[in-house]
Scaffold this motif. Structure first.
Motif, PDB file in Angstrom:
ATOM      1  N   GLY A   1      -0.058   6.462  -3.760  1.00  0.00           N
ATOM      2  CA  GLY A   1       0.054   5.754  -5.028  1.00  0.00           C
ATOM      3  C   GLY A   1       1.370   6.028  -5.730  1.00  0.00           C
ATOM      4  O   GLY A   1       1.976   5.130  -6.320  1.00  0.00           O
ATOM      5  N   GLY A   2       1.840   7.273  -5.658  1.00  0.00           N
ATOM      6  CA  GLY A   2       3.136   7.602  -6.249  1.00  0.00           C
ATOM      7  C   GLY A   2       4.284   6.888  -5.546  1.00  0.00           C
ATOM      8  O   GLY A   2       5.220   6.401  -6.194  1.00  0.00           O
ATOM      9  N   VAL A   3       4.199   6.815  -4.242  1.00  0.00           N
ATOM     10  CA  VAL A   3       5.237   6.100  -3.481  1.00  0.00           C
ATOM     11  C   VAL A   3       5.181   4.606  -3.792  1.00  0.00           C
ATOM     12  O   VAL A   3       6.224   3.955  -3.938  1.00  0.00           O
TER      13      VAL A   3
ATOM     14  N   ALA B   1       6.747   4.086  -7.118  1.00  0.00           N
ATOM     15  CA  ALA B   1       8.198   4.171  -7.001  1.00  0.00           C
ATOM     16  C   ALA B   1       8.774   2.911  -6.357  1.00  0.00           C
ATOM     17  O   ALA B   1       9.871   2.473  -6.708  1.00  0.00           O
ATOM     18  N   ALA B   2       8.027   2.307  -5.462  1.00  0.00           N
ATOM     19  CA  ALA B   2       8.492   1.074  -4.832  1.00  0.00           C
ATOM     20  C   ALA B   2       8.525  -0.072  -5.840  1.00  0.00           C
ATOM     21  O   ALA B   2       9.396  -0.942  -5.773  1.00  0.00           O
ATOM     22  N   PHE B   3       7.593  -0.067  -6.788  1.00  0.00           N
ATOM     23  CA  PHE B   3       7.603  -1.104  -7.822  1.00  0.00           C
ATOM     24  C   PHE B   3       8.792  -0.965  -8.763  1.00  0.00           C
ATOM     25  O   PHE B   3       9.153  -1.913  -9.453  1.00  0.00           O
TER      26      PHE B   3
ATOM     27  N   PRO C   1      14.975  -0.070 -14.010  1.00  0.00           N
ATOM     28  CA  PRO C   1      14.057   0.933 -13.449  1.00  0.00           C
ATOM     29  C   PRO C   1      13.926   2.184 -14.307  1.00  0.00           C
ATOM     30  O   PRO C   1      12.868   2.806 -14.335  1.00  0.00           O
ATOM     31  N   GLY C   2      14.981   2.555 -15.016  1.00  0.00           N
ATOM     32  CA  GLY C   2      14.918   3.762 -15.843  1.00  0.00           C
ATOM     33  C   GLY C   2      13.928   3.639 -16.988  1.00  0.00           C
ATOM     34  O   GLY C   2      13.438   4.649 -17.496  1.00  0.00           O
TER      35      GLY C   2
ATOM     36  N   GLY D   1       3.709   7.514 -12.199  1.00  0.00           N
ATOM     37  CA  GLY D   1       2.515   8.228 -12.665  1.00  0.00           C
ATOM     38  C   GLY D   1       1.262   7.382 -12.581  1.00  0.00           C
ATOM     39  O   GLY D   1       0.191   7.861 -12.170  1.00  0.00           O
ATOM     40  N   TYR D   2       1.382   6.106 -12.974  1.00  0.00           N
ATOM     41  CA  TYR D   2       0.225   5.223 -12.888  1.00  0.00           C
ATOM     42  C   TYR D   2      -0.198   5.006 -11.433  1.00  0.00           C
ATOM     43  O   TYR D   2      -1.392   4.979 -11.121  1.00  0.00           O
TER      44      TYR D   2
END
Length: 129
Positions: free
Chosen positions: A44-46, A49-51, A58-59, A66-67
């Motif tokens: 889910g974290g990866v 991060a891909a989203f 992105p910043g 986290g979500y």
């Protein structure tokens, strides 16, 4: 000061390797639920991060990680708990436990030519005597 930091990181790395490699005595259900929740959190974290790559800035959207991790932990824990449940009603030491049964696919021979068909089974009642 740099040497002290290396020493601290070396000790932490050693302890983590020793703890990680030591076999634990958890029962299979807890181990499966924990493993699936942990891996779900990583995936889910990866995915979160891909989203970030799809966002305009992105910043400003680092909370996606986290979500994604939180959703992965919940999904992994749900999958692990469903996977470890075996019967709809289970009697263990005089206590009745109700749960969602696991559907298990299997193959059954049908004819003489080696034909097999898929059969889905689910335990409705399970007990230990």
């Amino acid at each position: 000061m740099d040497r002290a930091h290396r020493g601290v990181w070396g000790v932490i790395t050693f302890l983590l390797l020793v703890i990680w490699c030591t076999p634990c005595m958890a029962d299979d259900a807890f181990e499966s639920i924990f493993r699936n929740a942990f891996l779900g959190g990583l995936v889910g974290g990866v995915a979160g991060a891909a989203f970030l790559a799809l966002a305009d800035k992105p910043g400003d959207h680092l909370d996606y990680i986290g979500y994604g991790a939180a959703g992965g932990v919940l999904a992994g824990a749900a999958y692990g708990s469903i996977k470890t449940t075996r019967a709809l009603a289970e009697v263990d030491n005089g206590k009745v436990k109700l749960a969602v049964p696991t559907i298990v696919p299997g193959f059954v021979p049908v004819g003489t030519k080696g034909e097999r068909e898929v059969v889905l089974t689910a335990e409705v009642l399970r007990g230990r005597f």
